[in-house]
Design an enzyme around this catalytic site. Sequence first.
Site, PDB file in Angstrom:
ATOM      1  N   ASN A  37      70.284  28.441  16.911  1.00  0.00           N
ATOM      2  CA  ASN A  37      69.951  28.060  18.205  1.00  0.00           C
ATOM      3  C   ASN A  37      68.556  27.347  18.294  1.00  0.00           C
ATOM      4  O   ASN A  37      67.713  27.526  19.127  1.00  0.00           O
ATOM      5  CB  ASN A  37      70.007  29.098  19.168  1.00  0.00           C
ATOM      6  CG  ASN A  37      70.098  28.565  20.830  1.00  0.00           C
ATOM      7  OD1 ASN A  37      70.354  27.450  20.778  1.00  0.00           O
ATOM      8  ND2 ASN A  37      70.143  29.488  21.560  1.00  0.00           N
ATOM      9  N   LYS A  87      72.495  34.841  23.567  1.00  0.00           N
ATOM     10  CA  LYS A  87      71.968  35.113  24.857  1.00  0.00           C
ATOM     11  C   LYS A  87      72.740  34.566  25.970  1.00  0.00           C
ATOM     12  O   LYS A  87      72.257  34.489  27.248  1.00  0.00           O
ATOM     13  CB  LYS A  87      70.494  34.877  24.766  1.00  0.00           C
ATOM     14  CG  LYS A  87      70.255  33.401  24.561  1.00  0.00           C
ATOM     15  CD  LYS A  87      68.975  32.971  24.838  1.00  0.00           C
ATOM     16  CE  LYS A  87      68.550  31.795  24.724  1.00  0.00           C
ATOM     17  NZ  LYS A  87      67.148  31.051  24.976  1.00  0.00           N
ATOM     18  N   SER A 127      66.290  43.077  28.600  1.00  0.00           N
ATOM     19  CA  SER A 127      66.473  42.136  29.854  1.00  0.00           C
ATOM     20  C   SER A 127      66.478  42.893  30.992  1.00  0.00           C
ATOM     21  O   SER A 127      67.104  44.162  30.960  1.00  0.00           O
ATOM     22  CB  SER A 127      67.544  41.192  29.473  1.00  0.00           C
ATOM     23  OG  SER A 127      68.039  40.618  30.828  1.00  0.00           O
ATOM     24  N   TYR A 152      77.178  40.275  26.976  1.00  0.00           N
ATOM     25  CA  TYR A 152      75.696  39.899  26.558  1.00  0.00           C
ATOM     26  C   TYR A 152      75.149  41.136  27.132  1.00  0.00           C
ATOM     27  O   TYR A 152      74.000  41.727  26.374  1.00  0.00           O
ATOM     28  CB  TYR A 152      75.270  38.537  27.091  1.00  0.00           C
ATOM     29  CG  TYR A 152      73.831  38.336  27.267  1.00  0.00           C
ATOM     30  CD1 TYR A 152      73.238  38.130  26.333  1.00  0.00           C
ATOM     31  CD2 TYR A 152      73.335  38.762  28.589  1.00  0.00           C
ATOM     32  CE1 TYR A 152      71.583  38.372  26.341  1.00  0.00           C
ATOM     33  CE2 TYR A 152      71.827  38.768  28.631  1.00  0.00           C
ATOM     34  CZ  TYR A 152      71.139  38.453  27.636  1.00  0.00           C
ATOM     35  OH  TYR A 152      69.748  38.461  27.618  1.00  0.00           O
ATOM     36  N   LYS A 156      72.723  44.307  25.453  1.00  0.00           N
ATOM     37  CA  LYS A 156      71.194  44.809  25.597  1.00  0.00           C
ATOM     38  C   LYS A 156      71.370  46.219  26.002  1.00  0.00           C
ATOM     39  O   LYS A 156      70.373  46.917  25.504  1.00  0.00           O
ATOM     40  CB  LYS A 156      70.714  43.844  26.939  1.00  0.00           C
ATOM     41  CG  LYS A 156      70.321  42.424  26.344  1.00  0.00           C
ATOM     42  CD  LYS A 156      69.508  42.444  25.249  1.00  0.00           C
ATOM     43  CE  LYS A 156      69.106  40.646  24.848  1.00  0.00           C
ATOM     44  NZ  LYS A 156      68.428  40.696  23.645  1.00  0.00           N
TER      45      LYS A 156
HETATM   46  C1  UD1 Z   1      70.743  35.072  33.655  1.00  0.00           C
HETATM   47  C2  UD1 Z   1      71.755  36.000  33.180  1.00  0.00           C
HETATM   48  C3  UD1 Z   1      70.902  37.195  32.386  1.00  0.00           C
HETATM   49  C4  UD1 Z   1      69.927  36.636  31.476  1.00  0.00           C
HETATM   50  C5  UD1 Z   1      69.076  35.667  32.034  1.00  0.00           C
HETATM   51  C6  UD1 Z   1      68.053  35.206  31.429  1.00  0.00           C
HETATM   52  C7  UD1 Z   1      73.701  35.642  34.405  1.00  0.00           C
HETATM   53  C8  UD1 Z   1      74.773  36.631  35.462  1.00  0.00           C
HETATM   54  N1  UD1 Z   1      72.610  36.421  34.095  1.00  0.00           N
HETATM   55  O1  UD1 Z   1      70.273  35.551  34.738  1.00  0.00           O
HETATM   56  O2  UD1 Z   1      71.871  38.017  31.941  1.00  0.00           O
HETATM   57  O3  UD1 Z   1      69.353  37.723  30.933  1.00  0.00           O
HETATM   58  O4  UD1 Z   1      69.717  34.652  32.829  1.00  0.00           O
HETATM   59  O5  UD1 Z   1      68.437  34.053  30.607  1.00  0.00           O
HETATM   60  O6  UD1 Z   1      74.002  34.759  34.145  1.00  0.00           O
HETATM   61  N2  UD1 Z   1      71.328  29.082  39.626  1.00  0.00           N
HETATM   62  C9  UD1 Z   1      71.608  27.967  40.561  1.00  0.00           C
HETATM   63  N3  UD1 Z   1      72.277  26.855  39.862  1.00  0.00           N
HETATM   64  C10 UD1 Z   1      72.049  26.756  38.720  1.00  0.00           C
HETATM   65  C11 UD1 Z   1      71.655  27.804  37.801  1.00  0.00           C
HETATM   66  C12 UD1 Z   1      71.356  28.929  38.278  1.00  0.00           C
HETATM   67  O7  UD1 Z   1      71.612  28.025  41.608  1.00  0.00           O
HETATM   68  O8  UD1 Z   1      72.685  25.823  38.036  1.00  0.00           O
HETATM   69  C13 UD1 Z   1      70.668  30.283  40.442  1.00  0.00           C
HETATM   70  C14 UD1 Z   1      71.577  31.532  40.011  1.00  0.00           C
HETATM   71  O9  UD1 Z   1      72.459  31.522  40.780  1.00  0.00           O
HETATM   72  C15 UD1 Z   1      70.338  32.522  40.248  1.00  0.00           C
HETATM   73  C16 UD1 Z   1      69.018  31.851  39.753  1.00  0.00           C
HETATM   74  O10 UD1 Z   1      69.278  30.486  40.005  1.00  0.00           O
HETATM   75  O11 UD1 Z   1      70.280  32.954  41.619  1.00  0.00           O
HETATM   76  C17 UD1 Z   1      68.650  32.013  38.569  1.00  0.00           C
HETATM   77  O12 UD1 Z   1      69.751  31.893  37.474  1.00  0.00           O
HETATM   78  P1  UD1 Z   1      69.660  32.142  35.899  1.00  0.00           P
HETATM   79  O13 UD1 Z   1      68.503  30.986  35.684  1.00  0.00           O
HETATM   80  O14 UD1 Z   1      71.113  31.879  35.268  1.00  0.00           O
HETATM   81  O15 UD1 Z   1      69.154  33.403  35.605  1.00  0.00           O
HETATM   82  P2  UD1 Z   1      69.920  34.955  35.921  1.00  0.00           P
HETATM   83  O16 UD1 Z   1      71.125  34.803  36.791  1.00  0.00           O
HETATM   84  O17 UD1 Z   1      68.755  35.836  36.736  1.00  0.00           O
END
Ligand code: UD1
Length: 342
Positions: A37, A87, A127, A152, A156
């Site tokens: 990756n 990841k 994490s 995933y 962890k």
């Molecule tokens: C995700 C993973 C987590 C991982 C972390 C770091 C899940 C459920 N969890 O967490 O296990 O350790 O990434 O890589 O996926 N969002 C949007 N639009 C998008 C993308 C995200 O609204 O296109 C929102 C999500 O709903 C969330 C926030 O942005 O509320 C952060 O999302 P994301 O970056 O995917 O991180 P996590 O959900 O915290």
Amino acid sequence: MKEKILVTGGTGYIGSHTVVELINEGFGVVIVDNLYNSEAEVVDRIAQITGVKPQLEVFDLCDREKLNSFFGKYENLSAIIHFAAYKAVGESVKKPLDYYRNNLLSLINLLDLMKQYQIPHFVFSSSCTVYGQPEKLPVTEDAPMQPAVSPYGNTKQICEEIIRDTVVSGVGIKAIALRYFNPIGAHPSALIGELPRGIPENLVPYITQTAYGLRDELKVFGDDYDTPDGSCIRDYLHVVDLAKAHVTAVRRLIEEKNKSGYEVFNLGTGKGVSVFEAINSFERATGVKVKYRVTGRRPGDIVKIWADPSYANKELGWKTMSSLDESMETAWKWEKYIRNKK
Ligand code: UD1
């Protein structure tokens, strides 16, 4: 003599930033990475930033024989920082066995051979996903783990348990697990950063790609949660701050300050930020608008989580230094750099 550190996954996103900080602090570094990756060229970029090109050995940690030969070749390693892992949450649901095999086997091989080659110190990339939706916020390290929502996340949790049990068994290994909240941004030089494969799952790469015009719009996954503006809340920290915590963790182990043998630290800012606040920060920091639309909730999303980082503040003498806006600015600079390069 320089202390030499093995960084697995050292050409990846957090790994590469950590290698830079280790070199800046005078450590020798050897990277093991299978480039699944990431790209080998990252070591040249690290050299551009630091003036030192780290050694890179390309192989898979699941290959025990290769790992054994590696340890035979590189003697006197002071510590291992283990980043190498799959990841992607969504992918892990589709390919659970790949995730369990890769993330667990690589760890088991490392710990087993550490025992054999008497390498005493281990730092693990964990994490905040292990907490699930915590009952109390900000979340402290003693909050109970919740059943993982994805394979995933489960890897962890299991990895943390494997490490703890190995330390407790008294084989001469001391370890620190670092529970990251949401790392974002890139090195201020824009020479290293996150390279998501395909369509990004994480918020900030999606924001930068939308701002650049690679995606039509950002989907905000829900605005009807029980939070002040209805969107989910996370604790976003700058990847360079996060990288520095690994250097302090390695120091703590080498200086024998880890008395209990196995320690866990939350790494976050301590501040919860909503999806809308993150978008606003990006727009403020860069002057670029992000087209977005509110859509349905993402299954399995945690509603709100942010760290209580006070244990890391006190024991590691570490705290985040960059603001959210600064993190966004570097994420944007990196996005522009990689697109112009292609
Ligand atoms: C995700 C993973 C987590 C991982 C972390 C770091 C899940 C459920 N969890 O967490 O296990 O350790 O990434 O890589 O996926 N969002 C949007 N639009 C998008 C993308 C995200 O609204 O296109 C929102 C999500 O709903 C969330 C926030 O942005 O509320 C952060 O999302 P994301 O970056 O995917 O991180 P996590 O959900 O915290």
